[in-house]
Design an enzyme around this catalytic site. Structure first.
Site, PDB file in Angstrom:
ATOM      1  N   HIS A  12     -58.009   5.953 -30.809  1.00 20.69           N
ATOM      2  CA  HIS A  12     -58.133   6.704 -32.065  1.00 20.69           C
ATOM      3  C   HIS A  12     -59.600   6.925 -32.445  1.00 20.69           C
ATOM      4  CE1 HIS A  12     -59.449   3.173 -34.375  1.00 20.69           C
ATOM      5  NE2 HIS A  12     -58.552   2.489 -33.672  1.00 20.69           N
ATOM      6  N   GLU A 143     -51.536  -1.493 -31.720  1.00 12.32           N
ATOM      7  CA  GLU A 143     -52.606  -2.437 -31.417  1.00 12.32           C
ATOM      8  C   GLU A 143     -52.056  -3.853 -31.304  1.00 12.32           C
ATOM      9  OE1 GLU A 143     -55.132  -3.163 -29.985  1.00 12.32           O
ATOM     10  OE2 GLU A 143     -56.863  -2.632 -31.250  1.00 12.32           O
TER      11      GLU A 143
END
Length: 251
Positions: A12, A143
């Site tokens: 990201h 994550e």
């Protein structure tokens, strides 16, 4: 010919927790950030140790309730959005994938269901535009979960109106059932999740897929713990399978 898939991996773009959040010793020494050591960076390194010490003091003198309260004080970084620099990074990567033709070859974009990854995926690959690929949110590529609120997602019912072209049907629970404010995800649990994700990818009919995820997840998936993955840069790999083992190689 050996069956294979082409996977375009994207971490990201820069979010607010990347600017002001904590920095681990692993990032400092093994990923080279010591070269840019500054008073501000040093504070970000030492801050977790200070918080743990404060939490221990509160737990010792006041009780466990205060310990839990101390661990949950980082709500400023709850599911952070992208910074203005992050949006600039998206603009640069979008130009690269457009000029290279990747955006026309990608058959599917898989994205972790957090604000920073959703914003990155839609910004880079153009969700909703004519010719853009379908988007699917998948919790398996989130994550590695710490106790920090930056790893916690919002309710899916909050995301759906903001990202109307993203398919959230792969996610069963509206609220976040994976994140735990008291217990971080173990490496064994992460590896098990990675295996499930790779199996899910492999079972898809698409042969060229983009995955928008997070640095720790991607490094562990590639089995390259010290790999430097800058925000919003694309890495293309070839995914193959031998028996029960998945393997990555340069594409």
């Amino acid at each position: 010919m050996e069956e294979a898939k082409i996977i375009h991996l994207v971490r990201h773009a820069e979010a607010f927790h990347n600017v002001d959040g904590d920095v681990s010793l692993h990032r400092l020494f093994f990923r080279g950030e010591w070269r840019h050591l500054s008073p501000r960076l040093l504070i970000r390194v030492l801050r977790p140790f200070w918080r743990h010490f404060q939490a221990w003091l509160l737990s010792f003198f006041i009780g466990k309730a205060s310990l839990k309260h101390a661990r949950a004080r980082d709500q400023n970084f709850f599911d952070p959005k992208l910074t203005s620099n992050g949006w600039e990074q998206i603009g640069r990567l979008r130009k690269i994938v457009g000029e290279s033709g990747i955006d026309r070859r990608v058959q599917l974009v898989v994205v972790s269901p957090l604000t920073r990854t959703l914003q990155t995926a839609v910004g880079v690959f153009g969700s909703g535009e004519i010719g853009s690929p379908p988007f699917v949110a998948q919790e398996l590529c989130r994550e590695r979960m710490s106790v920090r609120s930056s790893d916690k997602r919002r309710a899916i019912s909050n995301y759906a109106p903001m990202f109307t072209t993203v398919d959230f049907s792969q996610i069963e629970d509206d609220d976040d059932k994976m994140w735990n404010p008291d217990t971080p995800e173990t490496m064994k649990e992460l590896q098990e999740r990675i295996t499930l994700f790779l199996q899910w990818l492999w079972d898809r009919k698409e042969t060229e897929i983009a995955v928008v995820s997070h640095s720790s997840f991607l490094r562990n998936m590639l089995k390259r713990a010290n790999l430097l993955l800058p925000n919003c840069q694309l890495t293309t790999v070839r995914l193959t399978r031998s028996g029960c083992d998945f393997r990555f190689s340069d594409a």
